[in-house]
Design a protein around this motif. Sequence first.
Motif, mmCIF file in Angstrom:
data_model
loop_
_atom_site.group_PDB
_atom_site.id
_atom_site.type_symbol
_atom_site.label_atom_id
_atom_site.label_comp_id
_atom_site.label_asym_id
_atom_site.label_seq_id
_atom_site.Cartn_x
_atom_site.Cartn_y
_atom_site.Cartn_z
ATOM 1 N N ALA A 21 -2.306 1.938 6.127
ATOM 2 C CA ALA A 21 -3.225 1.174 5.281
ATOM 3 C C ALA A 21 -4.669 1.492 5.638
ATOM 4 O O ALA A 21 -5.526 1.631 4.763
ATOM 5 C CB ALA A 21 -2.944 -0.321 5.424
ATOM 6 N N THR A 33 -0.371 -12.074 10.113
ATOM 7 C CA THR A 33 0.078 -11.235 9.008
ATOM 8 C C THR A 33 0.382 -12.143 7.823
ATOM 9 O O THR A 33 0.814 -13.286 7.982
ATOM 10 C CB THR A 33 1.326 -10.418 9.399
ATOM 11 O OG1 THR A 33 2.310 -11.315 9.887
ATOM 12 C CG2 THR A 33 0.985 -9.386 10.462
ATOM 13 N N GLU A 49 2.467 -11.822 5.189
ATOM 14 C CA GLU A 49 3.670 -11.543 4.399
ATOM 15 C C GLU A 49 4.257 -12.807 3.787
ATOM 16 O O GLU A 49 4.776 -12.796 2.687
ATOM 17 C CB GLU A 49 4.738 -10.882 5.294
ATOM 18 C CG GLU A 49 4.357 -9.471 5.688
ATOM 19 C CD GLU A 49 5.136 -8.982 6.908
ATOM 20 O OE1 GLU A 49 5.853 -8.001 6.778
ATOM 21 O OE2 GLU A 49 5.009 -9.594 7.981
ATOM 22 N N LEU A 93 -3.151 -7.248 4.127
ATOM 23 C CA LEU A 93 -2.040 -7.206 5.085
ATOM 24 C C LEU A 93 -2.128 -8.310 6.129
ATOM 25 O O LEU A 93 -1.117 -8.730 6.684
ATOM 26 C CB LEU A 93 -1.983 -5.839 5.771
ATOM 27 C CG LEU A 93 -1.517 -4.704 4.858
ATOM 28 C CD1 LEU A 93 -1.660 -3.368 5.557
ATOM 29 C CD2 LEU A 93 -0.071 -4.921 4.423
ATOM 30 N N MET A 119 6.076 -6.204 9.629
ATOM 31 C CA MET A 119 5.136 -5.117 9.376
ATOM 32 C C MET A 119 5.018 -4.245 10.631
ATOM 33 O O MET A 119 4.804 -4.752 11.716
ATOM 34 C CB MET A 119 3.782 -5.723 9.039
ATOM 35 C CG MET A 119 2.823 -4.764 8.423
ATOM 36 S SD MET A 119 1.336 -5.632 7.938
ATOM 37 C CE MET A 119 2.002 -7.125 7.213
ATOM 38 N N GLU A 177 2.758 1.102 9.403
ATOM 39 C CA GLU A 177 2.333 0.618 8.083
ATOM 40 C C GLU A 177 0.863 0.186 8.105
ATOM 41 O O GLU A 177 0.110 0.426 7.163
ATOM 42 C CB GLU A 177 3.216 -0.561 7.637
ATOM 43 C CG GLU A 177 4.601 -0.123 7.196
ATOM 44 C CD GLU A 177 5.573 -1.291 7.011
ATOM 45 O OE1 GLU A 177 6.451 -1.180 6.156
ATOM 46 O OE2 GLU A 177 5.441 -2.316 7.715
ATOM 47 N N LEU A 178 0.480 -0.460 9.205
ATOM 48 C CA LEU A 178 -0.912 -0.898 9.332
ATOM 49 C C LEU A 178 -1.840 0.318 9.447
ATOM 50 O O LEU A 178 -2.896 0.367 8.811
ATOM 51 C CB LEU A 178 -1.062 -1.814 10.552
ATOM 52 C CG LEU A 178 -0.304 -3.152 10.460
ATOM 53 C CD1 LEU A 178 -0.242 -3.823 11.831
ATOM 54 C CD2 LEU A 178 -0.944 -4.094 9.454
#
Length: 143
Positions: A9, A85, A87, A70, A1, A5-6
Amino acid sequence: MTADELVEALRAEGCRITIARRAVCAALAERPGAHLTAADLRSGAERLAKRSIDVSTVYRTIEVLERVGLIDHVHTGQGVTVVHTSERPHHHLSCRVCGAVIDVDADAVRGALEPVASAHGFAADSLHFALVGTCAACREAAV
Ligand SMILES: [Zn+2]
Ligand SMILES: [Zn+2]
Ligand SMILES: [Zn+2]
């Protein structure tokens, strides 16, 4: 990530993107797979931003990123809550001697615990707390 991307968000959740929030995202993104306390994230973000960052900013950023799925928090049984994270779901073994947090397969843990809970109609969140004990290295050192 990635940090971007964070940040995206946060923006999608209506947060104003400040230098401090961007730095918290960058501090998370630069340690993929790590288990970080709010204090770790704050010091990482302060180093990246080259300025002091209010701890409430760190908590607020964690809260929003967690709400959108996330990142996740885990109780390690050692007085600090860590974020990581989310994921790849995994369970944690937490060493009470050296503080190591070891990732282990989530499915094996779910397979063992969730049937017990569901026998009581209980929906278990089996990844929320680490299993606390003594790691292999610390057991060896104690002999
Ligand atoms: Zn919790
Ligand atoms: Zn983890
Ligand atoms: Zn240990």
